[in-house]
Enzyme design. Sequence first.
Site, mmCIF file in Angstrom:
data_model
loop_
_atom_site.group_PDB
_atom_site.id
_atom_site.type_symbol
_atom_site.label_atom_id
_atom_site.label_comp_id
_atom_site.label_asym_id
_atom_site.label_seq_id
_atom_site.Cartn_x
_atom_site.Cartn_y
_atom_site.Cartn_z
ATOM 1 N N GLN A 347 30.132 52.161 19.717
ATOM 2 C CA GLN A 347 31.551 51.901 19.910
ATOM 3 C C GLN A 347 31.701 50.411 19.633
ATOM 4 O O GLN A 347 30.844 49.635 20.058
ATOM 5 C CB GLN A 347 31.922 52.230 21.363
ATOM 6 C CG GLN A 347 33.370 52.490 21.622
ATOM 7 C CD GLN A 347 33.727 53.981 21.590
ATOM 8 O OE1 GLN A 347 33.362 54.729 22.472
ATOM 9 N NE2 GLN A 347 34.436 54.409 20.561
ATOM 10 N N THR A 514 29.341 49.288 26.187
ATOM 11 C CA THR A 514 29.805 50.623 26.553
ATOM 12 C C THR A 514 28.605 51.559 26.575
ATOM 13 O O THR A 514 27.597 51.290 25.917
ATOM 14 C CB THR A 514 30.844 51.141 25.539
ATOM 15 O OG1 THR A 514 31.133 52.512 25.834
ATOM 16 C CG2 THR A 514 30.328 51.076 24.128
ATOM 17 N N THR A 515 28.745 52.673 27.283
ATOM 18 C CA THR A 515 27.688 53.678 27.320
ATOM 19 C C THR A 515 28.069 54.869 26.441
ATOM 20 O O THR A 515 27.689 55.992 26.692
ATOM 21 C CB THR A 515 27.400 54.068 28.776
ATOM 22 O OG1 THR A 515 27.143 52.864 29.504
ATOM 23 C CG2 THR A 515 26.164 54.946 28.928
ATOM 24 N N HIS A 516 28.868 54.615 25.403
ATOM 25 C CA HIS A 516 29.276 55.680 24.503
ATOM 26 C C HIS A 516 28.336 55.757 23.306
ATOM 27 O O HIS A 516 28.728 55.466 22.182
ATOM 28 C CB HIS A 516 30.724 55.466 24.066
ATOM 29 C CG HIS A 516 31.672 55.339 25.228
ATOM 30 N ND1 HIS A 516 32.887 54.720 25.154
ATOM 31 C CD2 HIS A 516 31.553 55.759 26.509
ATOM 32 C CE1 HIS A 516 33.482 54.770 26.342
ATOM 33 N NE2 HIS A 516 32.688 55.388 27.182
ATOM 34 N N ASN A 517 27.113 56.139 23.569
ATOM 35 C CA ASN A 517 26.119 56.320 22.507
ATOM 36 C C ASN A 517 26.332 57.715 21.911
ATOM 37 O O ASN A 517 26.390 58.693 22.653
ATOM 38 C CB ASN A 517 24.699 56.233 23.070
ATOM 39 C CG ASN A 517 24.513 55.056 24.008
ATOM 40 O OD1 ASN A 517 24.865 55.145 25.177
ATOM 41 N ND2 ASN A 517 23.971 53.972 23.517
#
Lengths: 589, 237
Positions: A347, A514-517
């Site tokens: 992201q 962010t942790t939106h991998n």
Amino acid sequence: MVTQLPETDAVLLGVGLVGTILGRELTRAGLKVVGLERGEPRFTVPDFQGPAMHDELRYSIRKALMQDNTRETLTFRNTSKETALPIRRWASFLPGTGLGGAAVHWNGQTYRFQDSDFRMRSRTQERYGKNFLPDDVTIQDWDVGGAELEPYFDRFEYLLGVSGKAGNLKGQKIAGGNVFEDPRSRDYPTPPMKEPYGSALFRKAADKLGYHPFPQPSSNLSQPYTNPEGMTMNACMFCGFCERYGCEHYAKASPQTVLLPVLLKDKNFTLRTNTQVLRINLDNTGKRATGVTYVDASGREFVQPARLVIVGAFALNNVRLLLLSKIGTPYDPQTGKGTVGRNYAYQTTSAVEVFYDEKTNINPFMRSGANGTVIADFVSDNFDHGPHGFVGGAYIGEIMTNGRPIEFHPTPVGTPAWGAEWKKAVVRHYNHTAVLNVHGSSVATRQNYLDLDPTYRDAWGLPLLRMTFEFPDNDIRMSAFVTGKAMDIGRAMGGQRVDGGPRKPPYTITQYQTTHNTGGTIMGADPSTSVVNRYLQSWDVPNVFVIGASNFPQNASYNPTDTVGALAYWAADAIVRQYLKQPGPLVHP
Amino acid sequence: MAGAAAAATAASTHAMRDASAAAAPPVYVFFNPEEAAFIEAAVERLIPADENGPGALEAGVPSFIDKQLSGAWGAGERLYRSGPWHEGAPTQGYQLPFTPAELFRHALRGIRDDFRQRGSQPFGKLAAQEQDAYLKSLETGKLELDGVPSKVFFESLLSMTIEGFFSDPVYGGNKDMVSWRMIGFPGAYANYYHTVDQHGMQFTRAPMSLSETGRGVIHIHPDIPAGQHAPPVKKGK
């Protein structure tokens, strides 16, 4: 010594959001299901209660709810020319662990991806021509559309009780909602949350500039709600301890608050926590899974035979489980061949700070994980990319989540990092600063991917996942453009000073983003460029389904959870209605 | 009468305890006296006392750091520690073999030796300006402190100082919630439902620590089970 357990109909790898939904749908269909969760069992009472939960040091800084790096981490490098080194402590992203998974410590921002996201490659070529995309950008279509997924988005949002305002009801645009969204069949289950001060300042400025502000869809609820599963939630108290924390109030949607207690009562469901899955076992043809091998908390090894395997761990762990199990062909960036680990994306985020005078009390501590006001005017393909030479976009919003001071003590650019001047600036600006977030998409490229590390291992002796990632030029250009727009809004918000800037390379794992991998087990129509078919079924081993943000062929502007939930219901529906009647491949390319 | 006498006694005991607490030097279990002298002087330069209120020293930050280093965090809790060890690129983050406790021990030894070598009096005896200059040299220089790059030590010291200053007092720093009072953070208090839409209000309520009992309104829903063995939930529509 390995203990062989009796066969079960289905086994879940991970009991988080995906595992809980699949567990519920499969037991409802009459299957016996075993759920394997590597972390601890945990519940709203007693595990998430205040005041102990309101501990910034323990939860935000020491990351108590996150995956323990000493057991399992991954290695990282920016390019394949470098040697990847282990991420010894989390910073850039925070994989969770434990019952309920990352949906316990998420913020609750609940956006639907748009149809233009699901058809990103074909739409880009239709609108901007075949040569618009650089050669190394490997974005592709999802092989599922927004209209097809709408009922599943709807179902998931009504499970969570999402608070929001529709901007497009069955094609009718509604001012004050997200007028750029695809048509939705009905409004949100609950009305928007109250609007905090900074968000109201943002809304006025965005309005003035001709944009279309709307309340961020939130799974921190605006009012009490009972979902179709009979679970009742409360209104959010704006406590300011949301992401990285469990919710003490039953006000944030999580597996524990929306579904898990119902599933745990089902006689057909067995939960085993503290179970680390080592691999999915295949028969001698390599085309059928026979179950999984796992290790319990005492180090004892078990084989759990199962007819159906649901891989529903965190996105990165989904990829690793397939690689460790030798399911599918690992991606090779040299040749571009192979699929597992391909199209890892992230992201592209940036921030803008608006510093106010000392009379303007922003009160940043009166916030929740997903309150705030945003605009989608620069999301996805909601604007003409022709003149800009990049694809993708970002939403801009005043969506501050907290005023916890170890991490939140904004100071203007140029302030020293310590000493008397720093302290004065912290005291001066703490309660008088609003922060805008620019939350942007991430294209897939040929160079960014995931595979197994040749050197470093986890606590069970297995290779760690290796991440190779650098921000693509496309996304750097996108960030420069949209962050510029955010700076303009910031300047219109009535502060004394605006600081901020776009995302710039290199990508570093030392700073939270962010942790939106996403990606690595992507969905698609072609087995040579995807790991699972449109129903999230493995092309290679048809009794394995892989579900999560790892299915995204690239990442969109919005937060991923709503789309993960919709995909979980979509896959569950395909399994129950099609696969169980005739086990085998659901798509024949 | 008896009640008033008891209250008076309690008040005076309280006052005595406060006075003795203020006078008693902190008890360190990790730092030796020489190390403690450096830490005490350094944190006071990183966050000095000023007209806004106490600095890191008065807030008890050295005790916070001492407790952190002597406990699980110091021993490498949640730190992946397997080799091989390579310096790597800055984007790859911390890559030294040291636990936080080892890192401080080595670096503080290195600083001691650095001062001895230069024949300088110890850090704590320097003038504030000289202390700042030395800290700046750690922050930006290439000095190696018994195997620890000074930058890495400085970063750890600064982040732990900020943690100790702003974390809940139960961890030994932020004594009497001084930092929270200074900036206006209410702490562990949990309910702003009725104030979040009072835009720009002056929130004056005293902050709350984890050590206090819940003063916020906490709603526990009686129908929602806490665990697997709880009674069934009510069926909704």
